[in-house]
Design an enzyme around this catalytic site. Structure first.
Site, mmCIF file in Angstrom:
data_model
loop_
_atom_site.group_PDB
_atom_site.id
_atom_site.type_symbol
_atom_site.label_atom_id
_atom_site.label_comp_id
_atom_site.label_asym_id
_atom_site.label_seq_id
_atom_site.Cartn_x
_atom_site.Cartn_y
_atom_site.Cartn_z
ATOM 1 N N TYR A 96 40.839 47.868 67.870
ATOM 2 C CA TYR A 96 39.748 47.201 68.576
ATOM 3 C C TYR A 96 39.508 45.752 68.172
ATOM 4 O O TYR A 96 38.745 45.054 68.843
ATOM 5 C CB TYR A 96 38.467 48.023 68.427
ATOM 6 C CG TYR A 96 38.579 49.336 69.170
ATOM 7 C CD1 TYR A 96 38.445 49.377 70.548
ATOM 8 C CD2 TYR A 96 38.863 50.525 68.495
ATOM 9 C CE1 TYR A 96 38.574 50.573 71.245
ATOM 10 C CE2 TYR A 96 38.989 51.722 69.179
ATOM 11 C CZ TYR A 96 38.850 51.739 70.558
ATOM 12 O OH TYR A 96 38.991 52.914 71.237
ATOM 13 N N PHE A 145 28.673 58.660 67.949
ATOM 14 C CA PHE A 145 28.415 58.883 69.378
ATOM 15 C C PHE A 145 29.754 58.990 70.117
ATOM 16 O O PHE A 145 30.788 58.649 69.579
ATOM 17 C CB PHE A 145 27.575 57.756 69.985
ATOM 18 C CG PHE A 145 28.064 56.367 69.675
ATOM 19 C CD1 PHE A 145 28.987 55.744 70.506
ATOM 20 C CD2 PHE A 145 27.603 55.693 68.558
ATOM 21 C CE1 PHE A 145 29.444 54.467 70.224
ATOM 22 C CE2 PHE A 145 28.045 54.407 68.262
ATOM 23 C CZ PHE A 145 28.960 53.797 69.095
#
Length: 414
Positions: A124, A414
């Protein structure tokens, strides 16, 4: 055949779930009950799939979340999750296309930040994300640990409670806690239903009901919550029961100390696994023998990406007054530019684009993300040549500005 990348229609959802499972190396079968449970909580407008001849082969979605920043303010953030590419379709740029779509949508929605939990470290950074809040996991030998005596302020009590009690009092407690902890996000009702077992999302995911404990202060207010499981393990006639903490949050120092003292002194428990805690969690400091707490894992966890730099910089508070001009590099453009950060003696700040100003520090959007919540040091990054000072001493000044008294901690994934 070229891959079609698009947001989902309702008819795509079951195939998208199957692709998500395969992407995480799980069985592909999805039951009707799971589809019915997940569908109302999945915003199709924020959910993407890549399709090859009608079959979903890559997945991506985001959720709106509020992220706490230093000083207690919260910013809306796009929480990115369920990023998968099937093994048959890797290295075709599918994830890059979906990420580009999401960043454009994040900017359009007016969310100044995007956040994610990186399954693999190298992925990322190229999208402008930087590791912004790490975690440490300890394994505690309770026989060696010993415990410091309670403080004078620990005049409350620890009590065991039922899941219904957690559903009633847990959300209010978490709201009090999360504004104190940079890097934390809000929890919705579905989070609490899953946490307490009121809802099971998938029949093939093992779930053991935790034991729940509250800490109540002398007035009866719930100031802390611990959830844990204990394995029924014996060696002959000797119990060797490992305890695993599923969640521990506390709104006051007294509650935090009391819950740790309780968990580390339960009969039959020989080891405690803490789960993901902040890098500077106080638990080892409570032990008479700090070597009894062995680090099992210390890693990056929450990654952050700027979409609106001035808004994000102005939202947090700072540890010292001063002015610095940051030259931020971002190939995607969202965070690119020069920005003047001016911090008042009270710690509040203004931030604005300053394209003609001479830069003090040049860094990438990912580097700024690593500094933003107080997890990283500009001096460390300058030492390895990752950020560049145009004015000597700027890295140390940035550290003085961005310093926080405690490390950031993403309480929840999450």
């Amino acid at each position: 055949m070229s891959l079609e990348v698009r947001t989902l229609e309702a008819s795509d959802f079951a195939g998208w779930l199957r692709a998500t499972r395969l992407g995480f190396h799980r069985p592909a079968t999805v039951g009707d009950e799971e589809i019915e449970l997940r569908r109302p909580y999945t915003d199709l407008a924020r959910t993407q799939g890549a399709f090859d001849d009608g079959r979903c082969v890559a997945t991506f979605r985001s959720m709106p979340r509020d992220l706490t920043v230093p000083g207690g303010a919260v910013l809306p953030a796009s929480a990115i999750t369920h990023v998968t590419v099937s093994a048959t379709h890797r290295r075709r740029g599918v994830a890059s296309r979906m990420m580009a779509n999401e960043l454009a949508a994040t900017a359009e929605r007016g969310e100044p930040l995007a956040i994610l939990i990186a399954a693999e470290y190298p992925i990322y950074g190229r999208f402008g994300f930087g590791p912004a809040a790490g975690v440490t996991e300890w394994h505690v030998d309770t026989a060696r640990a010993g415990l410091r005596p309670p403080g004078d302020d620990e005049d409350g009590r620890v009590e065991l409670v039922d899941p219904a009690d957690v559903l009633k009092s847990g959300p209010e407690l978490h709201e009090r806690v999360r504004v104190q902890v940079p890097g934390s996000i809000n929890r919705n009702d579905r989070w609490w239903e899953l946490f307490t077992g009121k809802v099971r999302m998938s029949a093939d995911e093992p779930w053991k009901e935790p034991i729940f404990a509250f800490y109540r202060d002398s007035s009866g207010r719930v100031d802390g919550l611990a959830a844990y499981t204990v394995a029924d393990e014996w060696h002959g006639m000797y119990p060797q029961a490992p305890l695993e903490i599923k969640n521990l949050i506390a709104a006051t120092p007294a509650a935090e100390r009391a819950l740790w003292r309780y968990l580390l002194s339960i009969d039959w428990v020989t080891t405690v696994r803490t789960g993901f805690r902040a890098h500077d969690d106080v638990m080892p400091l409570l032990l008479a023998d700090r070597r009894a707490a062995r680090v099992d894992n210390s890693s990056d966890f929450l990654w952050l990406r700027f979409v609106d730099v001035p808004r994000s910089l102005a939202a947090r508070t700072y540890a010292a007054p001063g002015t610095v001009v940051l030259d931020v590099l971002d190939p995607y453009g969202y965070a690119a530019g020069r920005f003047r950060l001016e911090v008042s003696p009270g710690g509040t700040a203004t931030a604005e684009a300053a394209p003609s100003a001479a830069p003090d520090l040049t860094l990438t959007a990912a580097d700024l993300a690593a500094l933003y919540l107080g997890d990283e040091s500009a001096v460390r990054l300058a030492t390895i040549g990752q950020v560049t000072e145009s004015r000597p001493g700027t890295a140390a000044q940035v550290d003085a500005l961005f310093r926080t008294s405690r490390k950031p901690w993403a309480i929840d994934g999450f």
